[in-house]
Design a protein around this motif. Structure first.
Motif, PDB file in Angstrom:
ATOM      1  N   ARG A  35     -61.090   2.412  54.159  1.00  6.18           N
ATOM      2  CA  ARG A  35     -60.627   3.767  54.445  1.00  6.18           C
ATOM      3  C   ARG A  35     -60.565   3.972  55.956  1.00  6.18           C
ATOM      4  O   ARG A  35     -61.228   3.277  56.718  1.00  6.18           O
ATOM      5  CB  ARG A  35     -61.525   4.834  53.811  1.00  6.18           C
ATOM      6  CG  ARG A  35     -62.912   4.946  54.422  1.00  6.18           C
ATOM      7  CD  ARG A  35     -63.768   5.935  53.651  1.00  6.18           C
ATOM      8  NE  ARG A  35     -65.114   6.025  54.175  1.00  6.18           N
ATOM      9  CZ  ARG A  35     -66.121   6.637  53.565  1.00  6.18           C
ATOM     10  NH1 ARG A  35     -65.918   7.232  52.366  1.00  6.18           N
ATOM     11  NH2 ARG A  35     -67.326   6.682  54.103  1.00  6.18           N
ATOM     12  N   LEU A  45     -65.270  -0.633  52.520  1.00  2.00           N
ATOM     13  CA  LEU A  45     -66.095   0.096  51.563  1.00  2.00           C
ATOM     14  C   LEU A  45     -66.670  -0.814  50.485  1.00  2.00           C
ATOM     15  O   LEU A  45     -67.848  -0.727  50.151  1.00  2.00           O
ATOM     16  CB  LEU A  45     -65.272   1.189  50.888  1.00  2.00           C
ATOM     17  CG  LEU A  45     -64.622   2.208  51.808  1.00  2.00           C
ATOM     18  CD1 LEU A  45     -63.753   3.150  50.995  1.00  2.00           C
ATOM     19  CD2 LEU A  45     -65.666   2.966  52.601  1.00  2.00           C
ATOM     20  N   VAL A  61     -71.523   3.775  50.919  1.00  2.00           N
ATOM     21  CA  VAL A  61     -70.998   4.151  49.609  1.00  2.00           C
ATOM     22  C   VAL A  61     -71.781   3.548  48.452  1.00  2.00           C
ATOM     23  O   VAL A  61     -71.496   3.846  47.289  1.00  2.00           O
ATOM     24  CB  VAL A  61     -69.509   3.779  49.470  1.00  2.00           C
ATOM     25  CG1 VAL A  61     -68.697   4.436  50.576  1.00  2.00           C
ATOM     26  CG2 VAL A  61     -69.323   2.257  49.479  1.00  2.00           C
ATOM     27  N   MET A  80     -65.094   6.739  42.550  1.00  2.00           N
ATOM     28  CA  MET A  80     -65.836   7.420  43.597  1.00  2.00           C
ATOM     29  C   MET A  80     -66.525   8.646  43.001  1.00  2.00           C
ATOM     30  O   MET A  80     -65.851   9.533  42.473  1.00  2.00           O
ATOM     31  CB  MET A  80     -64.898   7.834  44.732  1.00  2.00           C
ATOM     32  CG  MET A  80     -64.118   6.666  45.307  1.00  2.00           C
ATOM     33  SD  MET A  80     -63.107   7.124  46.732  1.00  2.00           S
ATOM     34  CE  MET A  80     -61.895   8.196  45.959  1.00  2.00           C
ATOM     35  N   LEU A  83     -68.724  12.782  45.734  1.00  2.00           N
ATOM     36  CA  LEU A  83     -67.918  12.758  46.955  1.00  2.00           C
ATOM     37  C   LEU A  83     -68.366  13.834  47.937  1.00  2.00           C
ATOM     38  O   LEU A  83     -68.800  14.929  47.557  1.00  2.00           O
ATOM     39  CB  LEU A  83     -66.448  12.934  46.614  1.00  2.00           C
ATOM     40  CG  LEU A  83     -65.788  11.669  46.052  1.00  2.00           C
ATOM     41  CD1 LEU A  83     -64.483  11.999  45.348  1.00  2.00           C
ATOM     42  CD2 LEU A  83     -65.550  10.656  47.156  1.00  2.00           C
ATOM     43  N   ASP A  87     -66.184  11.746  53.170  1.00  2.22           N
ATOM     44  CA  ASP A  87     -65.408  10.705  52.504  1.00  2.22           C
ATOM     45  C   ASP A  87     -63.901  10.926  52.644  1.00  2.22           C
ATOM     46  O   ASP A  87     -63.105  10.074  52.239  1.00  2.22           O
ATOM     47  CB  ASP A  87     -65.756  10.655  51.014  1.00  2.22           C
ATOM     48  CG  ASP A  87     -67.179  10.216  50.748  1.00  2.22           C
ATOM     49  OD1 ASP A  87     -67.842  10.826  49.881  1.00  2.22           O
ATOM     50  OD2 ASP A  87     -67.640   9.258  51.405  1.00  2.22           O
ATOM     51  N   TYR A  91     -57.219   5.973  52.110  1.00  4.19           N
ATOM     52  CA  TYR A  91     -57.843   4.831  51.453  1.00  4.19           C
ATOM     53  C   TYR A  91     -56.804   3.742  51.212  1.00  4.19           C
ATOM     54  O   TYR A  91     -55.692   4.018  50.729  1.00  4.19           O
ATOM     55  CB  TYR A  91     -58.472   5.271  50.133  1.00  4.19           C
ATOM     56  CG  TYR A  91     -59.792   5.977  50.318  1.00  4.19           C
ATOM     57  CD1 TYR A  91     -59.857   7.219  50.938  1.00  4.19           C
ATOM     58  CD2 TYR A  91     -60.978   5.396  49.904  1.00  4.19           C
ATOM     59  CE1 TYR A  91     -61.068   7.862  51.136  1.00  4.19           C
ATOM     60  CE2 TYR A  91     -62.197   6.031  50.081  1.00  4.19           C
ATOM     61  CZ  TYR A  91     -62.236   7.266  50.702  1.00  4.19           C
ATOM     62  OH  TYR A  91     -63.437   7.894  50.906  1.00  4.19           O
TER      63      TYR A  91
END
Length: 122
Positions: A35, A45, A61, A80, A83, A87, A91
């Motif tokens: 990201r 990530l 994460v 995900m 959140l 964040d 992505y």
């Protein structure tokens, strides 16, 4: 050459969940999610070895995001949860011929990238 197409981004409230998908034209040894927020570096990530399914996560994460794959569909996912506004970013899905996903969190290790999908948490 590998083509990657992400989908599933959008807006969600803090504490919510979202699942990103990435369809690959063909498989590579290592697939990853990155990201990038405005004025920040691209951040690794998670990654997965397509053979064996071993997964790797960034500390930021771990426990909230889950990477998975459907080899029959050549599709990579990023689930995900929990959140946070932090964040919010674009992505990207990425692919590389990395043995055992070595150096997976270095974006320069990946040679193939999708166009990105925006995730906004607010």
């Amino acid at each position: 050459h590998v083509q990657l197409v992400e989908s599933g981004g959008g807006s969600v409230q803090p504490g919510g969940s979202m699942r990103l998908s990435c369809v690959a034209s063909r498989s590579k040894f290592c697939m990853g999610w990155f990201r990038q927020a405005p004025e920040k570096e691209r951040e690794g990530l998670a990654a997965i070895r397509t053979l064996g399914g071993y997964t790797y996560y960034a500390n930021s994460v771990k426990g909230r995001f889950t990477i998975s794959q459907d080899n029959a569909k050549n599709t990579l996912y990023l689930q995900m949860d929990s959140l946070k506004p932090a964040d919010s970013a674009m992505y990207y899905c990425a692919a590389a011929d990395l043995a055992e996903c070595n150096d997976w969190n270095n974006y320069e290790s990946f040679g193939f990238w999708g166009q990105g999908t925006q995730v906004t948490v607010s």
